[in-house]
Motif scaffolding. Structure first.
Motif, PDB file in Angstrom:
ATOM      1  N   VAL A  19      37.411  42.955  57.399  1.00 38.04           N
ATOM      2  CA  VAL A  19      38.664  42.786  56.664  1.00 38.04           C
ATOM      3  C   VAL A  19      38.580  43.617  55.391  1.00 38.04           C
ATOM      4  CG1 VAL A  19      40.163  41.116  55.493  1.00 38.04           C
ATOM      5  CG2 VAL A  19      38.990  40.468  57.603  1.00 38.04           C
ATOM      6  N   ARG A  20      39.517  44.539  55.236  1.00 38.36           N
ATOM      7  CA  ARG A  20      39.508  45.435  54.080  1.00 38.36           C
ATOM      8  C   ARG A  20      39.693  44.706  52.758  1.00 38.36           C
ATOM      9  NH1 ARG A  20      41.664  51.422  54.284  1.00 38.36           N
ATOM     10  NH2 ARG A  20      40.442  51.767  56.130  1.00 38.36           N
ATOM     11  N   GLU A  21      40.608  43.783  52.713  1.00 38.28           N
ATOM     12  CA  GLU A  21      40.886  43.026  51.491  1.00 38.28           C
ATOM     13  C   GLU A  21      40.757  41.536  51.796  1.00 38.28           C
ATOM     14  OE1 GLU A  21      44.435  44.281  49.459  1.00 38.28           O
ATOM     15  OE2 GLU A  21      44.094  46.370  50.041  1.00 38.28           O
ATOM     16  N   PRO A  22      39.520  41.056  51.912  1.00 34.03           N
ATOM     17  CA  PRO A  22      39.317  39.640  52.260  1.00 34.03           C
ATOM     18  C   PRO A  22      39.747  38.708  51.130  1.00 34.03           C
ATOM     19  CG  PRO A  22      37.239  40.650  51.673  1.00 34.03           C
ATOM     20  CD  PRO A  22      38.265  41.745  51.688  1.00 34.03           C
ATOM     21  N   ARG A  23      40.162  37.502  51.512  1.00 37.05           N
ATOM     22  CA  ARG A  23      40.517  36.483  50.515  1.00 37.05           C
ATOM     23  C   ARG A  23      39.277  35.943  49.822  1.00 37.05           C
ATOM     24  NH1 ARG A  23      43.829  32.472  54.061  1.00 37.05           N
ATOM     25  NH2 ARG A  23      42.262  33.206  55.507  1.00 37.05           N
ATOM     26  N   ASN A  24      38.143  36.011  50.499  1.00 36.21           N
ATOM     27  CA  ASN A  24      36.874  35.609  49.897  1.00 36.21           C
ATOM     28  C   ASN A  24      35.760  36.406  50.566  1.00 36.21           C
ATOM     29  OD1 ASN A  24      35.578  34.006  52.137  1.00 36.21           O
ATOM     30  ND2 ASN A  24      37.444  32.810  51.879  1.00 36.21           N
ATOM     31  N   CYS A  25      34.571  36.359  49.975  1.00 41.69           N
ATOM     32  CA  CYS A  25      33.471  37.204  50.456  1.00 41.69           C
ATOM     33  C   CYS A  25      33.032  36.873  51.876  1.00 41.69           C
ATOM     34  CB  CYS A  25      32.283  37.122  49.500  1.00 41.69           C
ATOM     35  SG  CYS A  25      31.543  35.487  49.343  1.00 41.69           S
ATOM     36  N   ARG A  67      24.824  35.138  48.821  1.00 38.49           N
ATOM     37  CA  ARG A  67      25.435  35.902  47.727  1.00 38.49           C
ATOM     38  C   ARG A  67      24.937  37.338  47.720  1.00 38.49           C
ATOM     39  NH1 ARG A  67      25.091  31.289  43.021  1.00 38.49           N
ATOM     40  NH2 ARG A  67      27.028  30.209  43.592  1.00 38.49           N
ATOM     41  N   GLU A  68      23.662  37.534  47.940  1.00 36.91           N
ATOM     42  CA  GLU A  68      23.100  38.876  47.960  1.00 36.91           C
ATOM     43  C   GLU A  68      23.690  39.694  49.103  1.00 36.91           C
ATOM     44  OE1 GLU A  68      18.822  41.076  48.611  1.00 36.91           O
ATOM     45  OE2 GLU A  68      18.827  39.070  47.742  1.00 36.91           O
ATOM     46  N   ARG A  69      23.752  39.101  50.269  1.00 38.85           N
ATOM     47  CA  ARG A  69      24.242  39.814  51.453  1.00 38.85           C
ATOM     48  C   ARG A  69      25.726  40.187  51.329  1.00 38.85           C
ATOM     49  NH1 ARG A  69      22.810  39.302  57.311  1.00 38.85           N
ATOM     50  NH2 ARG A  69      20.854  40.046  56.456  1.00 38.85           N
ATOM     51  N   TYR A  70      26.549  39.306  50.718  1.00 40.82           N
ATOM     52  CA  TYR A  70      28.007  39.519  50.696  1.00 40.82           C
ATOM     53  C   TYR A  70      28.569  39.838  49.314  1.00 40.82           C
ATOM     54  CZ  TYR A  70      27.663  38.329  55.482  1.00 40.82           C
ATOM     55  OH  TYR A  70      27.286  38.366  56.801  1.00 40.82           O
ATOM     56  N   ALA A  71      27.698  40.264  48.385  1.00 35.93           N
ATOM     57  CA  ALA A  71      28.130  40.597  47.033  1.00 35.93           C
ATOM     58  C   ALA A  71      29.202  41.685  47.014  1.00 35.93           C
ATOM     59  CB  ALA A  71      26.934  41.028  46.197  1.00 35.93           C
ATOM     60  N   ALA A  72      29.148  42.599  47.953  1.00 35.23           N
ATOM     61  CA  ALA A  72      30.126  43.694  47.990  1.00 35.23           C
ATOM     62  C   ALA A  72      31.543  43.190  48.220  1.00 35.23           C
ATOM     63  CB  ALA A  72      29.758  44.682  49.084  1.00 35.23           C
TER      64      ALA A  72
END
Length: 107
Positions: free
Chosen positions: A19-25, A100-105
């Motif tokens: 998802v290009r613009e996700p609502r959350n990580c 958090r580390e994995r999905y920080a982007a």
């Protein structure tokens, strides 16, 4: 995935979503499992079996039964902390930090 997980056999469609613009990580990159119309995958246990096999990695897993989309992995407490950025209690610190580390982007 085992051969029994094919959509024509399981009544479930498993896909990797970006998802290009996700609502959350936890929506940025995830596995989605969708129950197909007319499927009895929930009643016959196939949905549980497939979800159980997918929920052991650091990849968010979402399930849709056709009427709603539900986060199945990580667990609710972990997901809430990952998304909110709130400090994690000691027993969840390592798991929350890994997510958090994995999905920080995507935060």
């Amino acid at each position: 995935m085992p051969d029994d997980a094919r959509p024509d056999r399981s009544g479930l469609l498993v896909s990797l979503n970006f998802v290009r613009e996700p609502r959350n990580c936890l929506e940025g990159v995830s596995i989605n499992v969708r129950k197909l119309d007319g499927s009895d995958a929930i009643e016959n246990g196939m949905a549980k079996a497939i979800l159980d096999s997918l929920c052991d990695r650091l990849v968010p897993v979402w399930f849709s039964d056709g009427s709603r989309k539900m986060l199945m992995h990580p667990e609710t407490d972990v997901a809430r902390l990952v998304i909110s950025g709130d400090p994690a209690p000691a027993h969840l610190e390592d798991e929350v930090a890994a997510w958090r580390e994995r999905y920080a982007a995507f935060a």
